[in-house]
Design a protein around this motif. Structure first.
Motif, PDB file in Angstrom:
ATOM      1  N   ARG A 140      66.064  11.195  39.915  1.00  0.00           N
ATOM      2  CA  ARG A 140      65.806   9.672  40.399  1.00  0.00           C
ATOM      3  C   ARG A 140      65.617   9.791  42.010  1.00  0.00           C
ATOM      4  O   ARG A 140      66.158   9.010  42.889  1.00  0.00           O
ATOM      5  CB  ARG A 140      67.147   8.773  40.160  1.00  0.00           C
ATOM      6  CG  ARG A 140      67.293   8.358  38.750  1.00  0.00           C
ATOM      7  CD  ARG A 140      66.535   7.321  38.526  1.00  0.00           C
ATOM      8  NE  ARG A 140      66.351   6.769  37.140  1.00  0.00           N
ATOM      9  CZ  ARG A 140      65.867   5.537  36.797  1.00  0.00           C
ATOM     10  NH1 ARG A 140      65.087   5.054  37.610  1.00  0.00           N
ATOM     11  NH2 ARG A 140      66.079   5.202  35.482  1.00  0.00           N
ATOM     12  N   GLY A 143      63.993   6.944  43.700  1.00  0.00           N
ATOM     13  CA  GLY A 143      64.694   5.530  43.392  1.00  0.00           C
ATOM     14  C   GLY A 143      64.510   5.160  42.129  1.00  0.00           C
ATOM     15  O   GLY A 143      64.653   5.655  41.142  1.00  0.00           O
ATOM     16  N   ASP A 144      63.662   3.869  42.056  1.00  0.00           N
ATOM     17  CA  ASP A 144      63.609   3.324  40.742  1.00  0.00           C
ATOM     18  C   ASP A 144      62.281   4.128  39.873  1.00  0.00           C
ATOM     19  O   ASP A 144      62.134   3.623  38.763  1.00  0.00           O
ATOM     20  CB  ASP A 144      63.272   2.018  40.758  1.00  0.00           C
ATOM     21  CG  ASP A 144      62.047   1.780  41.631  1.00  0.00           C
ATOM     22  OD1 ASP A 144      61.156   2.501  41.835  1.00  0.00           O
ATOM     23  OD2 ASP A 144      61.806   0.397  42.112  1.00  0.00           O
ATOM     24  N   SER A 149      56.943   3.386  44.255  1.00  0.00           N
ATOM     25  CA  SER A 149      58.233   4.250  44.981  1.00  0.00           C
ATOM     26  C   SER A 149      57.886   5.639  44.992  1.00  0.00           C
ATOM     27  O   SER A 149      58.293   6.449  45.899  1.00  0.00           O
ATOM     28  CB  SER A 149      59.422   3.993  44.145  1.00  0.00           C
ATOM     29  OG  SER A 149      59.806   2.590  44.064  1.00  0.00           O
ATOM     30  N   TYR A 153      57.163   8.221  48.248  1.00  0.00           N
ATOM     31  CA  TYR A 153      58.071   9.261  48.270  1.00  0.00           C
ATOM     32  C   TYR A 153      57.190  10.418  48.607  1.00  0.00           C
ATOM     33  O   TYR A 153      57.715  11.085  49.673  1.00  0.00           O
ATOM     34  CB  TYR A 153      58.699   9.543  47.006  1.00  0.00           C
ATOM     35  CG  TYR A 153      59.793  10.774  46.940  1.00  0.00           C
ATOM     36  CD1 TYR A 153      60.936  10.903  47.465  1.00  0.00           C
ATOM     37  CD2 TYR A 153      59.194  11.838  46.527  1.00  0.00           C
ATOM     38  CE1 TYR A 153      61.745  11.686  47.427  1.00  0.00           C
ATOM     39  CE2 TYR A 153      59.953  13.108  46.304  1.00  0.00           C
ATOM     40  CZ  TYR A 153      61.125  13.003  46.985  1.00  0.00           C
ATOM     41  OH  TYR A 153      62.146  14.036  46.820  1.00  0.00           O
ATOM     42  N   TRP A 196      68.530  16.390  45.740  1.00  0.00           N
ATOM     43  CA  TRP A 196      68.863  15.186  45.313  1.00  0.00           C
ATOM     44  C   TRP A 196      69.316  15.800  43.780  1.00  0.00           C
ATOM     45  O   TRP A 196      70.469  15.601  43.275  1.00  0.00           O
ATOM     46  CB  TRP A 196      68.397  13.949  45.063  1.00  0.00           C
ATOM     47  CG  TRP A 196      68.075  13.504  46.384  1.00  0.00           C
ATOM     48  CD1 TRP A 196      68.538  13.678  47.732  1.00  0.00           C
ATOM     49  CD2 TRP A 196      67.610  11.769  46.724  1.00  0.00           C
ATOM     50  NE1 TRP A 196      68.442  12.882  48.676  1.00  0.00           N
ATOM     51  CE2 TRP A 196      67.791  11.819  48.219  1.00  0.00           C
ATOM     52  CE3 TRP A 196      67.309  10.960  46.075  1.00  0.00           C
ATOM     53  CZ2 TRP A 196      67.174  10.711  48.535  1.00  0.00           C
ATOM     54  CZ3 TRP A 196      66.657   9.925  46.572  1.00  0.00           C
ATOM     55  CH2 TRP A 196      66.755   9.548  47.938  1.00  0.00           C
ATOM     56  N   LEU A 342      71.020   4.035  41.335  1.00  0.00           N
ATOM     57  CA  LEU A 342      70.148   2.647  41.671  1.00  0.00           C
ATOM     58  C   LEU A 342      71.311   1.675  41.869  1.00  0.00           C
ATOM     59  O   LEU A 342      72.506   1.854  41.380  1.00  0.00           O
ATOM     60  CB  LEU A 342      69.264   2.693  40.473  1.00  0.00           C
ATOM     61  CG  LEU A 342      68.073   3.630  40.326  1.00  0.00           C
ATOM     62  CD1 LEU A 342      67.291   3.107  39.110  1.00  0.00           C
ATOM     63  CD2 LEU A 342      67.252   3.488  41.827  1.00  0.00           C
ATOM     64  N   HIS A 343      70.843   0.277  42.607  1.00  0.00           N
ATOM     65  CA  HIS A 343      71.601  -0.591  42.664  1.00  0.00           C
ATOM     66  C   HIS A 343      71.016  -1.727  41.610  1.00  0.00           C
ATOM     67  O   HIS A 343      69.735  -1.749  41.590  1.00  0.00           O
ATOM     68  CB  HIS A 343      71.783  -1.111  44.195  1.00  0.00           C
ATOM     69  CG  HIS A 343      72.460  -0.162  44.898  1.00  0.00           C
ATOM     70  ND1 HIS A 343      72.156   1.048  45.314  1.00  0.00           N
ATOM     71  CD2 HIS A 343      73.761  -0.258  45.625  1.00  0.00           C
ATOM     72  CE1 HIS A 343      73.179   1.708  45.991  1.00  0.00           C
ATOM     73  NE2 HIS A 343      74.144   0.914  46.261  1.00  0.00           N
TER      74      HIS A 343
END
Length: 508
Positions: A140, A143-144, A149, A153, A196, A342-343
């Motif tokens: 990830r 992000g999503d 995205s 990136y 990451w 993620l949120h």
């Protein structure tokens, strides 16, 4: 395009569609774009794109125009899908298909379009869904993992949401991802030190959240949930060495049976299946099911209905509040940590997660199977009349969640949780979803269902899966006590709050 006799190219394709304005309305294709790519050099060999005039131009809503910029005026003189069907079939049939989220969106739209004109749809010999597979292999980091995205990136610019531009961007994203993974595998101790997610990252299952090593090949054990989908039982290239080392074909979803691609070392144990969703049942039983998890639903079996004495097995730890116990000013919506860093939105009451309990609600419409998951299996739901008190609470949640969604940068079209149709504004309704868990060859409801009679309440136990039996139990006009959660979602340019049934007490 190239000769129909040459099927070796990868067909990257994308469709832009209308956004359904009401429940049950289908997407209409507004644009089709594709490029043919050499699998060995990744060079674009040919391309084709065209706007498409839908059978009903009024389906192009403001939401659709905001999403892709295609208006009714733009397609007024465009060909219909029936007029381009031969070209689309020649481009896609017998080739490897590639695209971002194509298994869940673009492939079903193509099949629907051919079905509407009573023609057989093209079939792939392999699929590369970059959303699913890059999430698995690349982590990830972006992000999503939406195309916009990923493009940001890698510094590739903004996504235009036009078909030909999007497929070319998709190819570039795959090139960049494959290059990064190749470099990291060459010097893992150096290049992944501050990454990451390393190439050999430990990933977590949504079901039990236990760590398991990521794998890059399929196995000879239980087929994955994605490979069980009939439409994607396809044949991969047979040169394992070439496929294993190819930056793009190594991501391809293989078929089943005699054509299954086994990348495990001889004599080694079968590798764990990264797409096996059976552990999801643990998550559901724990009361933590999320909106995206409800896609793992099926109607593959029939079931017999039996009853058992009810007990205190329901999740007493969950705080269910009646409408008169909920203070609207005390409702807040926050961004909470979700899966893989993620949120997602979370609805709180007095700073605590809450669920809702409503007594004596009336069923307006029985079980619906018109919503399906990516495999074409029905996602069960039914419609209830909503009281004014409940509507006030849900409207407040809706408004707060929509504002928070916009503030967080989402451009998705918000769908109100309370339905108020023209001419029936005084008869609002809500849709309640019944999540179904598919574990191997068995399907079961995760919602607890009880039958209440004058003197006792008994648990309804479904030993086999039969939608008709469930529909008879939840027939229109039936009254029941309902316990449900409020689960915000944001998926494929649609956002809102999904009401998920945790417990139903049906009045006899």
């Amino acid at each position: 395009m190239m000769s129909s006799q040459d099927r070796s190219e990868i067909a990257f394709f994308d469709v832009e569609t209308t956004i359904p304005a009401r429940t049950g309305q289908k997407h209409a294709i507004l644009e089709f774009g594709s490029i043919l790519v050499c699998p060995r050099t990744l060079v674009e060999l040919d391309n084709y794109s065209t706007l498409v005039k839908p059978s009903d131009v009024s389906l192009i809503s403001l939401s659709s125009v905001r999403c892709n910029g295609i208006s009714g005026k733009d397609v007024a003189s465009a060909p219909t899908f029936a007029q381009i069907a031969d070209r689309v079939f020649d481009i896609l049939d017998g080739r490897i298909w590639a695209g971002h989220n194509i298994n869940r969106f673009d492939c079903p739209r193509i099949r629907e379009a051919f079905q509407e004109i009573n023609r057989p749809a093209p079939e792939p010999k392999g699929t590369i869904d970059s959303l699913t597979l890059l999430t698995q292999k690349f982590g990830r980091r972006a992000g999503d993992m939406k195309m916009a995205s990923l493009a940001t990136y890698f510094g590739l610019g903004d996504q235009s949401h036009r078909s030909l531009d999007d497929v070319r961007m998709n190819l570039e994203v795959l090139k960049y991802c494959a290059t990064v993974l190749f470099l990291e595998s060459s010097l893992p101790d150096v290049l992944t030190a501050n990454s990451w997610v390393s190439p050999n990252a430990i990933t977590r299952s949504r079901g039990n959240r236990k760590a398991s090593p990521e794998v890059t090949g399929s196995n000879n054990g239980t087929p994955s949930s994605s490979s069980l989908v009939k439409d994607h039982q396809v044949t991969p290239p047979q040169n394992n060495s070439f496929v294993d080392n190819h930056p793009i074909l190594s991501l391809m979803t293989p078929g089943l049976g005699d054509c299954e691609l086994n990348l495990a070392e001889p004599g080694s144990e079968p590798a764990p299946d990264p797409f096996n969703m059976s552990p999801l049942s643990n998550l559901v039983e724990g009361g933590c099911i999320r909106p995206d998890d409800t896609i793992m639903e099926t109607s593959s079996e029939s079931l017999n209905l039996s009853t058992a004495n009810s007990s205190n097995t329901f999740r007493d730890c969950i705080d269910f509040l009646k409408p008169d116990e909920i203070s609207v000013p005390s409702i807040t919506v926050v961004l909470a940590p979700g899966f893989n860093g993620l949120h997602k939105l979370q609805i709180l009451h007095k700073n605590s997660v809450f669920h809702v309990c409503c007594n004596h609600m009336k069923v307006r419409f029985g079980i619906s199977t018109k919503f399906v998951d990516y495999a074409g299996r029905p996602r069960l739901s039914f419609v209830l009349d909503a009281s004014p008190d409940l509507c006030q609470i849900l409207d407040a949640c809706d408004n707060l969640a929509q504002k928070r969604s916009l503030d967080s940068g989402s451009s998705s079209d918000w769908r109100p949780v309370v339905a108020r149709k023209a001419g029936f504004v005084n008869s609002p309704t809500i849709r309640l979803h019944i999540p179904t868990v598919w574990d191997g060859n068995n399907a079961r409801l995760s919602t607890e269902i009880y039958q209440k009679e004058s003197s006792s309440t008994q648990r309804v136990v479904f030993s086999r899966y039969d939608i008709a039996e469930l529909d008879a139990l939840l027939a229109p006009g039936t009254f029941m006590d309902v316990y449900f959660s409020l689960d915000p979602y944001d998926y494929q340019q649609n956002a809102g709050i999904r009401l998920v049934a945790k417990k139903l007490v049906v009045h006899s």
